[in-house]
Design a protein around this motif. Structure first.
Motif, mmCIF file in Angstrom:
data_model
loop_
_atom_site.group_PDB
_atom_site.id
_atom_site.type_symbol
_atom_site.label_atom_id
_atom_site.label_comp_id
_atom_site.label_asym_id
_atom_site.label_seq_id
_atom_site.Cartn_x
_atom_site.Cartn_y
_atom_site.Cartn_z
ATOM 1 N N LYS A 265 -9.076 -11.776 -1.492
ATOM 2 C CA LYS A 265 -10.924 -12.095 -1.893
ATOM 3 C C LYS A 265 -11.129 -12.565 -0.166
ATOM 4 O O LYS A 265 -10.814 -12.846 0.726
ATOM 5 N N GLY A 266 -12.261 -12.743 -0.164
ATOM 6 C CA GLY A 266 -12.888 -12.936 1.166
ATOM 7 C C GLY A 266 -12.633 -12.165 2.181
ATOM 8 O O GLY A 266 -12.681 -11.274 2.437
ATOM 9 N N PRO A 267 -13.170 -13.396 3.324
ATOM 10 C CA PRO A 267 -13.298 -11.976 4.841
ATOM 11 C C PRO A 267 -11.921 -11.623 5.292
ATOM 12 O O PRO A 267 -11.664 -11.198 6.417
ATOM 13 N N GLY A 268 -10.716 -12.764 4.960
ATOM 14 C CA GLY A 268 -9.268 -12.618 5.201
ATOM 15 C C GLY A 268 -8.416 -11.196 3.976
ATOM 16 O O GLY A 268 -7.514 -11.005 4.352
ATOM 17 N N ALA A 269 -9.196 -10.736 3.506
ATOM 18 C CA ALA A 269 -9.044 -9.982 2.182
ATOM 19 C C ALA A 269 -7.752 -8.946 3.064
ATOM 20 O O ALA A 269 -8.239 -7.884 4.254
ATOM 21 N N PHE A 270 -6.631 -8.353 2.152
ATOM 22 C CA PHE A 270 -5.896 -7.376 3.070
ATOM 23 C C PHE A 270 -5.729 -6.670 4.179
ATOM 24 O O PHE A 270 -6.213 -6.715 4.808
ATOM 25 N N THR A 271 -5.369 -8.162 5.077
ATOM 26 C CA THR A 271 -5.289 -8.663 5.953
ATOM 27 C C THR A 271 -3.825 -9.152 6.478
ATOM 28 O O THR A 271 -2.925 -8.601 7.592
ATOM 29 N N LYS A 272 -3.088 -9.382 5.331
ATOM 30 C CA LYS A 272 -1.304 -9.596 5.770
ATOM 31 C C LYS A 272 -0.741 -8.706 5.804
ATOM 32 O O LYS A 272 -0.564 -7.821 4.526
ATOM 33 N N LEU A 273 0.004 -7.560 6.380
ATOM 34 C CA LEU A 273 0.638 -7.418 5.803
ATOM 35 C C LEU A 273 1.786 -6.741 5.772
ATOM 36 O O LEU A 273 2.390 -7.708 5.999
ATOM 37 N N ARG A 274 2.421 -5.817 4.950
ATOM 38 C CA ARG A 274 4.093 -5.488 4.860
ATOM 39 C C ARG A 274 4.046 -4.123 4.766
ATOM 40 O O ARG A 274 3.233 -3.118 5.365
ATOM 41 N N MET A 275 5.748 -3.978 4.482
ATOM 42 C CA MET A 275 6.289 -2.738 5.307
ATOM 43 C C MET A 275 6.696 -1.641 4.028
ATOM 44 O O MET A 275 7.642 -2.420 3.199
ATOM 45 N N PHE A 276 6.211 -0.665 3.792
ATOM 46 C CA PHE A 276 6.567 -0.233 2.305
ATOM 47 C C PHE A 276 7.567 1.203 2.876
ATOM 48 O O PHE A 276 6.909 2.091 4.066
ATOM 49 N N GLU A 277 8.454 1.658 2.310
ATOM 50 C CA GLU A 277 9.647 3.098 1.827
ATOM 51 C C GLU A 277 10.056 3.912 1.414
ATOM 52 O O GLU A 277 9.218 3.445 0.140
ATOM 53 N N PHE A 278 9.229 4.825 2.101
ATOM 54 C CA PHE A 278 8.821 6.303 0.819
ATOM 55 C C PHE A 278 10.309 5.950 -0.013
ATOM 56 O O PHE A 278 11.283 5.694 0.666
ATOM 57 N N ARG A 279 10.060 6.556 -1.107
ATOM 58 C CA ARG A 279 10.957 6.015 -2.208
ATOM 59 C C ARG A 279 11.757 7.818 -2.616
ATOM 60 O O ARG A 279 12.026 8.032 -3.962
ATOM 61 N N GLY A 280 10.210 9.136 -2.363
ATOM 62 C CA GLY A 280 10.582 10.181 -2.897
ATOM 63 C C GLY A 280 9.528 11.027 -3.761
ATOM 64 O O GLY A 280 8.505 9.973 -3.789
ATOM 65 N N THR A 281 9.415 11.742 -4.404
ATOM 66 C CA THR A 281 8.497 12.455 -5.348
ATOM 67 C C THR A 281 8.788 12.353 -6.416
ATOM 68 O O THR A 281 9.822 13.336 -6.476
ATOM 69 N N GLU A 282 7.677 11.880 -7.054
ATOM 70 C CA GLU A 282 7.919 12.260 -8.830
ATOM 71 C C GLU A 282 7.197 13.154 -9.141
ATOM 72 O O GLU A 282 5.473 12.601 -9.288
ATOM 73 N N LYS A 283 6.750 14.427 -9.471
ATOM 74 C CA LYS A 283 5.484 14.884 -10.266
ATOM 75 C C LYS A 283 4.416 14.626 -9.647
ATOM 76 O O LYS A 283 3.290 14.501 -9.801
ATOM 77 N N ASP A 284 4.617 15.490 -8.171
ATOM 78 C CA ASP A 284 3.436 14.869 -7.001
ATOM 79 C C ASP A 284 3.439 13.908 -6.517
ATOM 80 O O ASP A 284 2.046 13.346 -6.289
ATOM 81 N N ARG A 285 3.571 12.633 -7.259
ATOM 82 C CA ARG A 285 3.732 11.756 -6.874
ATOM 83 C C ARG A 285 4.131 11.038 -5.419
ATOM 84 O O ARG A 285 5.386 11.064 -6.152
#
Length: 736
Positions: A265-285
């Motif tokens: 929420k607010g002007p700072g919404a979704f500014t804190k970054l995280r790292m995400f690792e790819f874990r594969g594909t399941e049923k086109d996901r």
């Protein structure tokens, strides 16, 4: 096995028919149950639900992915045939406590420059005072909240009926009688659609499964205008989130973001970054989870699912950081999104649902995660482009209420285009054309309202003077107070009655539209008309209170949430005195026909059976009143003060004593629409106003959530047999 709602099974079967699931039945099962919990809000036993869906799949011989498709997805605007209308079983479902006065194609517009002035007495016109005795026949509630109970309105120590209430009721009758313009509607509203059997939604789902398919982005304000910045996205298994997620589906959006320590929420919404690792594909996901390395992004969570959360939802989402440039949204695209995600309102929109949570952040400059389909770069030209706040978001119907309104006649536009010379060039402008009702009761338009139903002008006006879009009426209603000796008491005597008072549901097209296919996306649909509740109480045949109390209490059912309930205390006549409120109406500079229109509306043309309904509880027969007596004092313009005429009228007189003015109005209307008195509009108005009791067939709501949830099934059935591809369905479900 407990019964599963038929409409839920049908939705899931349709969803499965159009999904591209893997070749194994277990894959299809997981996909269908994921959709049931995540999108449809199911919170029961998944195995029992799958058993019911699987039985329907086998009965319909649904193909798997490695088999040929038996049921094609309908293209936009084209519908597979609906089940044929069954007069024996479907007609009994078409039941409601209201009817519609059919739309008038002709509007009683005034000639240019013919508004009646306020400051210039016109020959043949008059000023008058009407003292009206209103007889209250059933418990009445024009209410104000007192604690948790809605109590009758008081003016000082006395109960009273506000003049605005009476004015609104009488104006509505005059608008129907005098073929007025239907403009005070939520004409910009474009109802939302999430029906997996609807051809438009099938096309949307198919588009989201293709290439590039469903896309994601960040909605932001850039230089005061809405933009979307596209980004890549993926799925996150809820089981992979940090901490205990056993009751994840019971958490609201704020609790979910707090769980992972993210600001949304607010002007700072979704500014804190995280790292995400790819874990594969399941049923086109494409699956990801938070890690030490990978791609920078942000968790994106859905809101709380309805119900208790019998099975865990499987997935949330990740939106990745992007260096793409923001893309501006076309005015029409933004307007459609806002109206789809707002409560109905003519001017200022009130955000609703998820948009109510996100709108403050958007206005403060923060980022809002959205999904979209279509060509973002060409969103102004791409008719298939849309965006929303969830993965399978509701899409707007093709037509707004205003667009359908214009099918009833171009006269319902408030203004006409005119041309004028300026600087040697001919330029277009818009000129308001008030109708008979607006000339009498007044009007208020916004300058932008004049553009309704018109293409853009060659030159927009620099300034619209207030006097050209707003005007005071020449009829004023005062408060109605108890007459001398009148007595009223609170009802029910033993305390408030608890009921459920739902808002009108104009999105339910089978009732609110007419035509071969009653659907807001079909070109042939038209508005059913002006809504009127059915009068109930018949003197000498019905008791005025017992059936009303039963009808109100009957709206409550087991399992209904507290938020849906309301507690009401009405005002009922006391046998110790006459049940009369007396109010005054003042008219200024009115013609004989205008006074006749007012008298026609007050007395329904002298019809001794017809009644008005005001206040709360009208669907159940509350607030039934009648004009019992009128003292009319008339002073013609330009006449001596002692030339005033007094007319005493009671119900027993019928049309007598009021005939000169009633006939003047009737003559005017016959000139506007030949055969006016026997027209469908006048007859429908009178039929709704004539009481018919509480037990009449087709005059009540369908019972709320009876055993097995069949109310929802009945509504779904009516949508299906009256919507796209309808076969033999009647043009109008509710008789006028």
């Amino acid at each position: 096995m407990p019964d599963m709602p038929e409409n839920l099974i049908a939705d899931l079967t349709t969803y499965a028919r159009n999904r591209r699931a893997g070749p194994r039945t277990d894959d299809l099962k997981e996909d269908v149950l994921d959709h049931a919990y995540e999108v449809l809000g199911f919170d029961g036993d998944g195995d029992l639900l799958w058993t019911a869906v699987k039985a329907r799949i086998e009965a319909e011989r649904l193909p798997r992915r490695d088999e040929p498709e038996l049921v094609p997805v309908a293209a936009p605007g084209k519908a597979n045939s609906a089940p044929p209308w069954n007069p024996g079983t479907d007609a009994v479902l078409a039941t409601a406590p209201f009817r519609f006065v059919p739309m008038n194609e002709t509007v009683s517009r005034l000639p240019p420059d013919s508004l009646t002035p306020h400051d210039k007495p016109l020959p043949g016109h008059m000023s008058c005072i009407l003292d009206v005795d209103w007889r209250v026949e059933t418990p009445l509630l024009i209410g104000e909240l007192d604690g948790d109970v809605v109590m009758p309105f008081r003016l000082g120590d006395d109960y009273a009926i506000p003049g605005a209430t009476l004015r609104g009721a009488i104006r509505a009758v005059v608008e129907a009688l005098a073929f007025g313009r239907l403009f005070q509607t939520n004409r910009h509203k474009r109802f939302a659609l999430r029906d997996f059997e609807h051809p438009c939604y099938k096309a949307f789902v198919t588009q989201g499964q293709g290439k590039p398919g469903l896309q994601a982005g960040w909605l932001t304000l850039v230089d005061g205008e809405p933009h979307i910045t596209p980004c890549k996205w993926g799925y996150v298994k809820i089981d992979s989130l940090p901490g205990n997620t056993d009751r994840w589906v019971t958490k609201d959006r704020h609790a979910k973001y707090r769980h992972v320590g993210s600001d949304w929420k607010g002007p700072g919404a979704f500014t804190k970054l995280r790292m995400f690792e790819f874990r594969g594909t399941e049923k086109d996901r494409n699956l990801y989870s938070e890690g030490r390395a990978g791609t920078p992004g942000h968790y994106v969570f859905s809101g709380k699912l309805p119900g208790g959360g019998g099975k865990k939802k499987l997935f949330e989402y990740v939106f990745f950081e992007t260096s793409a440039r923001p893309v501006p949204l076309a005015d029409g695209v933004w307007e459609t999104f806002v109206t789809t995600n707002s409560k109905p309102s003519q001017n200022k929109r009130v955000a609703d649902g998820a948009w109510k949570e996100f709108e403050p952040s958007y206005k403060q400059g923060g980022r809002v995660p959205v999904f979209f389909v279509g060509d973002l770069a060409r969103n102004a030209a791409d008719e298939t482009f849309s965006f929303g706040l969830t993965r399978l978001y509701r899409i707007p119907h093709r037509n707004s209420i205003g667009e359908i309104l214009l099918r009833s006649g171009q006269d319902h536009r408030p203004a006409e285009k005119t041309s004028q010379k300026r600087g040697g060039k001919t330029e277009e402008t818009l000129e308001l054309r008030p109708d008979f009702v607006e000339n009498l009761f007044g009007y208020v338009y916004e300058p932008k309202d004049l553009e309704f139903g018109h293409d853009k002008l060659t030159r927009a006006p620099d300034y619209t003077p207030p006097a050209s879009v707003a005007r005071k009426g020449r009829v004023a209603f005062e408060f109605a107070r108890p007459a001398s000796g009148a007595r009223f008491r609170l009802w029910p005597e033993n305390g408030p009655v608890e009921t459920a008072m739902g808002a009108p549901k104009p999105a339910f097209a089978p009732f609110y539209l007419v035509g071969p296919e009653k659907d807001y996306s079909r070109d042939g649909a038209r508005l059913a008309g002006r809504k009127r509740y059915i009068a109930r109480y018949r003197a000498g045949q019905d008791t005025p209170s017992a059936p009303l109390k039963e009808a109100l209490a009957g709206q409550i059912s087991d399992g209904m949430s507290k938020d849906m309930k309301t507690r009401l205390r009405f005002l009922a006549p006391d046998p110790a005195g006459p049940p009369i409120f007396r109010g005054r109406i003042r008219c200024h500079n009115v013609s004989r026909a205008e006074l006749g229109a007012l008298l026609w509306a007050l007395t329904f043309g002298g019809d001794r059976q017809a009644r008005h309904l005001i206040g709360r509880g009208r669907p159940f027969g509350a607030g039934q009143i009648a004009a019992q007596a009128i003292t009319l004092r008339i002073r013609p313009n330009l006449a001596p003060h002692d030339a005033a005429e007094t007319v005493e009228w009671t119900e027993a007189h019928g049309r007598d004593r009021l005939a000169p003015w009633l006939e003047a109005f009737e003559h005017l209307m016959e000139e506007t629409a030949r055969g006016w008195k026997s027209s469908a509009q006048v007859q429908a108005l009178l039929r709704a106003a004539r009481p018919r009791g509480w037990a009449g067939q087709g005059t009540t709501y369908l019972p709320y959530q009876p055993a097995g949830g069949r109310q929802a099934e009945h509504f779904a059935r009516l949508r299906k047999v009256c919507g796209p591809g309808a076969i033999r369905a009647p043009d109008r479900l509710l008789p006028p």
